[in-house]
Design an enzyme around this catalytic site. Structure first.
Site, PDB file in Angstrom:
ATOM      1  N   LYS A 131      -3.316   1.114  37.505  1.00 48.84           N
ATOM      2  CA  LYS A 131      -3.687  -0.025  36.666  1.00 48.84           C
ATOM      3  C   LYS A 131      -3.704  -1.315  37.485  1.00 48.84           C
ATOM      4  O   LYS A 131      -4.590  -2.165  37.311  1.00 48.84           O
ATOM      5  CB  LYS A 131      -2.706  -0.164  35.498  1.00 48.84           C
ATOM      6  CG  LYS A 131      -2.904  -1.402  34.610  1.00 48.84           C
ATOM      7  CD  LYS A 131      -4.250  -1.388  33.907  1.00 48.84           C
ATOM      8  CE  LYS A 131      -4.493  -2.643  33.071  1.00 48.84           C
ATOM      9  NZ  LYS A 131      -3.582  -2.801  31.929  1.00 48.84           N
ATOM     10  N   THR A 158       1.659  -3.480  31.185  1.00 45.25           N
ATOM     11  CA  THR A 158       1.472  -3.536  32.635  1.00 45.25           C
ATOM     12  C   THR A 158       2.732  -4.129  33.248  1.00 45.25           C
ATOM     13  O   THR A 158       3.045  -5.298  33.030  1.00 45.25           O
ATOM     14  CB  THR A 158       0.246  -4.381  33.005  1.00 45.25           C
ATOM     15  OG1 THR A 158      -0.917  -3.811  32.392  1.00 45.25           O
ATOM     16  CG2 THR A 158       0.034  -4.401  34.518  1.00 45.25           C
TER      17      THR A 158
END
Length: 295
Positions: free
Chosen positions: A176, A101
């Protein structure tokens, strides 16, 4: 379209808590698997399982589709653009998929930088954690051009049961971040609910059991995420009666919880904000003549 092997060789960089179970699902990939981690001991089980251990990142560049699961943007950039990184050694047509991420701009910048070399940068963060990875049931949100997405679908399906093509590079990370925002806001809301319950002398462990039990049936916040817009609903929308009903229940229960918070002297700012924004958030705002309920 760039030529590529029928059965690509896979590479995996970063064999930590998330990367290891994902890479393990690729051990029997017919094109072979090359792995690398700065910790030699992390590679040992993969070598025993038939993978090739790389001596450096540059050795992984011989693979056709390379996954990266490292800590942050700096590590991602180092793996790809350092002097001995993937960008220096990868051949045209190589796909480099970033599962970490990171900032969406990192994926966009890397994709633009390596496009002249014919290297596809894909941001493909995952959701579900190590347990889902071990079962092959992760969700992966992919930011990629169409060619790259088609090529990664089969190998990624080894560790993911839900593959979403979110858009071009950067889009996977944006999805995300939205997903994780929901997770951590809900954690803050859970803490607020626990403070209310604790002030009322309730068993917090029992409350947690109730939440997990009921969410397993209702689906939690995802249960209302079916619309393709956040705009107010049209009067004839078939979902409108359901969400108006949800609005009514939510405003009633939030009002009751806020009233209870006043009784036991517990500040509930998230609940107050939720009461203010629930109707519009559901797509069924109150008409000007019907103000939202207040406590």
């Amino acid at each position: 379209m760039t030529a590529h092997p029928e059965t690509p060789r896979l590479g995996y960089i970063g064999l930590g808590n998330q990367g290891a179970p994902m890479a393990k699902r690729l051990l029997d990939w017919p094109g072979g698997l090359t792995v690398f981690d700065v910790r030699v001991e992390a590679m040992a089980p993969f070598v025993e399982g038939g993978a090739t251990a790389a001596a450096s990142v540059s050795d992984v560049a011989e693979a056709d589709i390379i996954s990266i699961t490292v800590f942050d943007d700096a590590q991602v950039s180092s793996v790809i653009t350092a002097d001995n990184g993937l960008a220096t050694h990868a051949k045209p047509g190589t796909i480099v998929a970033i599962h970490s991420t990171i900032a969406d701009t990192t994926a966009v910048d890397l994709a633009e930088k390596l496009k002249p070399q014919g290297i596809h940068i894909v941001d493909a963060p995952v959701s579900g954690g190590a347990a889902a990875a071990a079962k092959g049931e992760l969700a992966v949100m992919v930011g990629a051009d169409d060619e790259a997405f088609q090529r990664i679908k089969e190998p990624f399906s080894r560790w993911a049961s839900l593959l979403i093509h979110a858009g071009e590079p950067g889009a996977g990370t944006r999805m995300k971040l939205a997903r994780n925002m929901l997770t951590f806001v809900s954690y803050a809301a859970a803490a607020e609910a626990q403070r209310l319950a604790e002030a009322c002398g309730l068993d917090l462990v029992a409350l947690g059991k109730v939440v997990r039990h009921s969410d397993s049936f209702t689906g939690g916040a995802g249960a209302i995420m079916f619309r393709n817009t956040t705009a107010p609903m049209e009067p004839a929308d078939p979902l409108r009666p359901l969400l108006e009903h949800t609005r009514g229940l939510g405003e009633k229960d939030l009002s009751l919880a806020l009233a209870l918070g006043e009784v036991v002297s517990v500040d509930l700012p998230l609940a107050q904000l939720a009461l203010q924004r629930l109707a519009a958030g559901l797509g069924v705002p109150h008409p000007d003549t019907e103000p939202a309920k207040e406590t």
